[in-house]
Design a protein around this motif. Sequence first.
Motif, PDB file in Angstrom:
ATOM      1  N   THR A 126      64.275  83.423 107.915  1.00 34.68           N
ATOM      2  CA  THR A 126      63.494  82.712 106.902  1.00 34.68           C
ATOM      3  C   THR A 126      63.225  83.607 105.702  1.00 34.68           C
ATOM      4  O   THR A 126      63.231  84.831 105.806  1.00 34.68           O
ATOM      5  N   ILE A 127      62.986  82.949 104.590  1.00 31.78           N
ATOM      6  CA  ILE A 127      62.515  83.607 103.382  1.00 31.78           C
ATOM      7  C   ILE A 127      61.326  82.806 102.871  1.00 31.78           C
ATOM      8  O   ILE A 127      61.167  81.629 103.213  1.00 31.78           O
ATOM      9  N   GLU A 128      60.477  83.445 102.069  1.00 29.98           N
ATOM     10  CA  GLU A 128      59.244  82.807 101.621  1.00 29.98           C
ATOM     11  C   GLU A 128      59.062  82.964 100.118  1.00 29.98           C
ATOM     12  O   GLU A 128      59.305  84.043  99.565  1.00 29.98           O
ATOM     13  N   PHE A 129      58.599  81.879  99.503  1.00 26.30           N
ATOM     14  CA  PHE A 129      58.298  81.887  98.079  1.00 26.30           C
ATOM     15  C   PHE A 129      57.047  81.044  97.855  1.00 26.30           C
ATOM     16  O   PHE A 129      56.802  80.086  98.576  1.00 26.30           O
ATOM     17  N   LYS A 130      56.270  81.390  96.825  1.00 24.71           N
ATOM     18  CA  LYS A 130      55.137  80.546  96.450  1.00 24.71           C
ATOM     19  C   LYS A 130      55.682  79.229  95.908  1.00 24.71           C
ATOM     20  O   LYS A 130      56.730  79.199  95.255  1.00 24.71           O
ATOM     21  N   ASN A 131      54.942  78.158  96.136  1.00 24.53           N
ATOM     22  CA  ASN A 131      55.347  76.849  95.614  1.00 24.53           C
ATOM     23  C   ASN A 131      55.557  76.885  94.100  1.00 24.53           C
ATOM     24  O   ASN A 131      56.475  76.246  93.584  1.00 24.53           O
ATOM     25  N   SER A 132      54.725  77.639  93.400  1.00 20.77           N
ATOM     26  CA  SER A 132      54.822  77.703  91.942  1.00 20.77           C
ATOM     27  C   SER A 132      56.105  78.378  91.466  1.00 20.77           C
ATOM     28  O   SER A 132      56.483  78.237  90.302  1.00 20.77           O
ATOM     29  N   GLU A 133      56.801  79.108  92.342  1.00 20.87           N
ATOM     30  CA  GLU A 133      58.021  79.815  91.957  1.00 20.87           C
ATOM     31  C   GLU A 133      59.284  78.969  92.109  1.00 20.87           C
ATOM     32  O   GLU A 133      60.317  79.289  91.520  1.00 20.87           O
ATOM     33  N   ALA A 141      60.700  75.996  91.245  1.00 18.89           N
ATOM     34  CA  ALA A 141      61.474  75.394  90.154  1.00 18.89           C
ATOM     35  C   ALA A 141      62.118  76.462  89.283  1.00 18.89           C
ATOM     36  O   ALA A 141      63.308  76.382  88.958  1.00 18.89           O
ATOM     37  N   GLY A 142      61.358  77.468  88.904  1.00 22.50           N
ATOM     38  CA  GLY A 142      61.891  78.526  88.052  1.00 22.50           C
ATOM     39  C   GLY A 142      63.013  79.298  88.717  1.00 22.50           C
ATOM     40  O   GLY A 142      64.032  79.600  88.091  1.00 22.50           O
ATOM     41  N   LEU A 143      62.829  79.610  90.003  1.00 21.59           N
ATOM     42  CA  LEU A 143      63.873  80.336  90.730  1.00 21.59           C
ATOM     43  C   LEU A 143      65.155  79.517  90.812  1.00 21.59           C
ATOM     44  O   LEU A 143      66.249  80.037  90.611  1.00 21.59           O
ATOM     45  N   ALA A 144      65.012  78.232  91.099  1.00 20.63           N
ATOM     46  CA  ALA A 144      66.188  77.363  91.204  1.00 20.63           C
ATOM     47  C   ALA A 144      66.927  77.293  89.870  1.00 20.63           C
ATOM     48  O   ALA A 144      68.160  77.384  89.825  1.00 20.63           O
ATOM     49  N   ASN A 145      66.184  77.145  88.782  1.00 21.96           N
ATOM     50  CA  ASN A 145      66.807  77.045  87.454  1.00 21.96           C
ATOM     51  C   ASN A 145      67.554  78.321  87.084  1.00 21.96           C
ATOM     52  O   ASN A 145      68.685  78.265  86.609  1.00 21.96           O
ATOM     53  N   THR A 189      73.988  77.544  96.269  1.00 23.38           N
ATOM     54  CA  THR A 189      73.857  76.086  96.215  1.00 23.38           C
ATOM     55  C   THR A 189      72.952  75.586  97.340  1.00 23.38           C
ATOM     56  O   THR A 189      72.090  74.730  97.118  1.00 23.38           O
ATOM     57  N   VAL A 190      73.123  76.135  98.533  1.00 20.95           N
ATOM     58  CA  VAL A 190      72.262  75.750  99.662  1.00 20.95           C
ATOM     59  C   VAL A 190      70.819  76.120  99.354  1.00 20.95           C
ATOM     60  O   VAL A 190      69.893  75.328  99.586  1.00 20.95           O
ATOM     61  N   LEU A 191      70.609  77.316  98.814  1.00 20.07           N
ATOM     62  CA  LEU A 191      69.255  77.757  98.500  1.00 20.07           C
ATOM     63  C   LEU A 191      68.615  76.855  97.442  1.00 20.07           C
ATOM     64  O   LEU A 191      67.458  76.445  97.582  1.00 20.07           O
ATOM     65  N   ILE A 192      69.366  76.501  96.424  1.00 21.24           N
ATOM     66  CA  ILE A 192      68.832  75.620  95.384  1.00 21.24           C
ATOM     67  C   ILE A 192      68.477  74.252  95.980  1.00 21.24           C
ATOM     68  O   ILE A 192      67.438  73.676  95.647  1.00 21.24           O
ATOM     69  N   ARG A 193      69.296  73.742  96.873  1.00 21.43           N
ATOM     70  CA  ARG A 193      68.982  72.459  97.537  1.00 21.43           C
ATOM     71  C   ARG A 193      67.712  72.579  98.368  1.00 21.43           C
ATOM     72  O   ARG A 193      66.886  71.663  98.403  1.00 21.43           O
ATOM     73  N   LYS A 194      67.568  73.706  99.053  1.00 20.91           N
ATOM     74  CA  LYS A 194      66.363  73.908  99.857  1.00 20.91           C
ATOM     75  C   LYS A 194      65.126  74.024  98.957  1.00 20.91           C
ATOM     76  O   LYS A 194      64.066  73.508  99.294  1.00 20.91           O
ATOM     77  N   PHE A 195      65.284  74.684  97.809  1.00 20.03           N
ATOM     78  CA  PHE A 195      64.192  74.742  96.846  1.00 20.03           C
ATOM     79  C   PHE A 195      63.823  73.333  96.393  1.00 20.03           C
ATOM     80  O   PHE A 195      62.644  72.987  96.309  1.00 20.03           O
ATOM     81  N   ALA A 196      64.815  72.509  96.092  1.00 22.25           N
ATOM     82  CA  ALA A 196      64.572  71.142  95.626  1.00 22.25           C
ATOM     83  C   ALA A 196      63.834  70.328  96.682  1.00 22.25           C
ATOM     84  O   ALA A 196      62.906  69.570  96.362  1.00 22.25           O
ATOM     85  N   LYS A 197      64.231  70.490  97.952  1.00 17.91           N
ATOM     86  CA  LYS A 197      63.563  69.758  99.027  1.00 17.91           C
ATOM     87  C   LYS A 197      62.103  70.193  99.134  1.00 17.91           C
ATOM     88  O   LYS A 197      61.205  69.361  99.288  1.00 17.91           O
ATOM     89  N   LYS A 198      61.864  71.484  99.035  1.00 17.70           N
ATOM     90  CA  LYS A 198      60.484  71.993  99.084  1.00 17.70           C
ATOM     91  C   LYS A 198      59.688  71.490  97.884  1.00 17.70           C
ATOM     92  O   LYS A 198      58.519  71.141  98.014  1.00 17.70           O
ATOM     93  N   LEU A 237      47.525  74.724  96.072  1.00 17.14           N
ATOM     94  CA  LEU A 237      48.844  74.180  96.391  1.00 17.14           C
ATOM     95  C   LEU A 237      49.947  75.061  95.792  1.00 17.14           C
ATOM     96  O   LEU A 237      50.924  75.390  96.465  1.00 17.14           O
ATOM     97  N   ASN A 238      49.789  75.461  94.551  1.00 14.10           N
ATOM     98  CA  ASN A 238      50.791  76.294  93.889  1.00 14.10           C
ATOM     99  C   ASN A 238      50.916  77.675  94.529  1.00 14.10           C
ATOM    100  O   ASN A 238      51.985  78.274  94.514  1.00 14.10           O
ATOM    101  N   ASN A 239      49.822  78.177  95.088  1.00 11.29           N
ATOM    102  CA  ASN A 239      49.837  79.500  95.712  1.00 11.29           C
ATOM    103  C   ASN A 239      50.281  79.474  97.177  1.00 11.29           C
ATOM    104  O   ASN A 239      50.513  80.531  97.759  1.00 11.29           O
ATOM    105  N   GLU A 240      50.377  78.276  97.757  1.00 11.99           N
ATOM    106  CA  GLU A 240      50.858  78.183  99.138  1.00 11.99           C
ATOM    107  C   GLU A 240      52.291  78.668  99.213  1.00 11.99           C
ATOM    108  O   GLU A 240      53.055  78.574  98.245  1.00 11.99           O
ATOM    109  N   VAL A 241      52.660  79.167 100.378  1.00 13.39           N
ATOM    110  CA  VAL A 241      53.991  79.711 100.585  1.00 13.39           C
ATOM    111  C   VAL A 241      54.887  78.667 101.228  1.00 13.39           C
ATOM    112  O   VAL A 241      54.505  78.017 102.192  1.00 13.39           O
TER     113      VAL A 241
END
Length: 160
Positions: free
Chosen positions: A4-11, A13-17, A33-42, A106-110
């Motif tokens: 697993t990897i972890e990112f704040k919710n607020s990160e 969209a920016g990371l995916a872009n 591409t898989v990571l961007i899809r997983k970001f989109a789902k989150k 919510l934005n600070n949740e992981v």
Amino acid sequence: MKTTIEFKNSELAGLANVLGGFKLKGKASLGRTVLIRKFAKKQEEVSDDLVDIQKKYFETDKEGKLRVFDGGEGKLIPKSELADKNDPKKLGPKAAKELDNDIKDLNNEVSIIDFSEYSPRFKALKVSLEDYPYELESDSAIAYERVYDQLEQAFSKGDK
């Protein structure tokens, strides 16, 4: 092994872009591409959570959708008991502060992203980022650092 990897919710969209703009080939590109899809789902989950938060403070219609003022360009209608006494089109100060705090929380949740089934692709992404030949600045450099650090940590756990 669960990776697993972890990112704040607020990160997310920016990371995916930014990640979408990286020049990658083969498995590394597939991993991205898989990571961007997983970001989109989150992000969808976070958006649903945001709507749930908003429903605590704003009116909903019979279908449970948030109501907006006519001609108000999407401005939500505060629940009457939470509306500002002087300006009923706005939340009262206490409710506005609580809403702001709920959104910040919510934005600070992981968001935890499991990529066990895509491990070879993510390993290739890590290797490509490790030797990424292009110069990065500002948001790109920050996104690079965040993604690479998470991948490095995830794979170093698996090596132990």
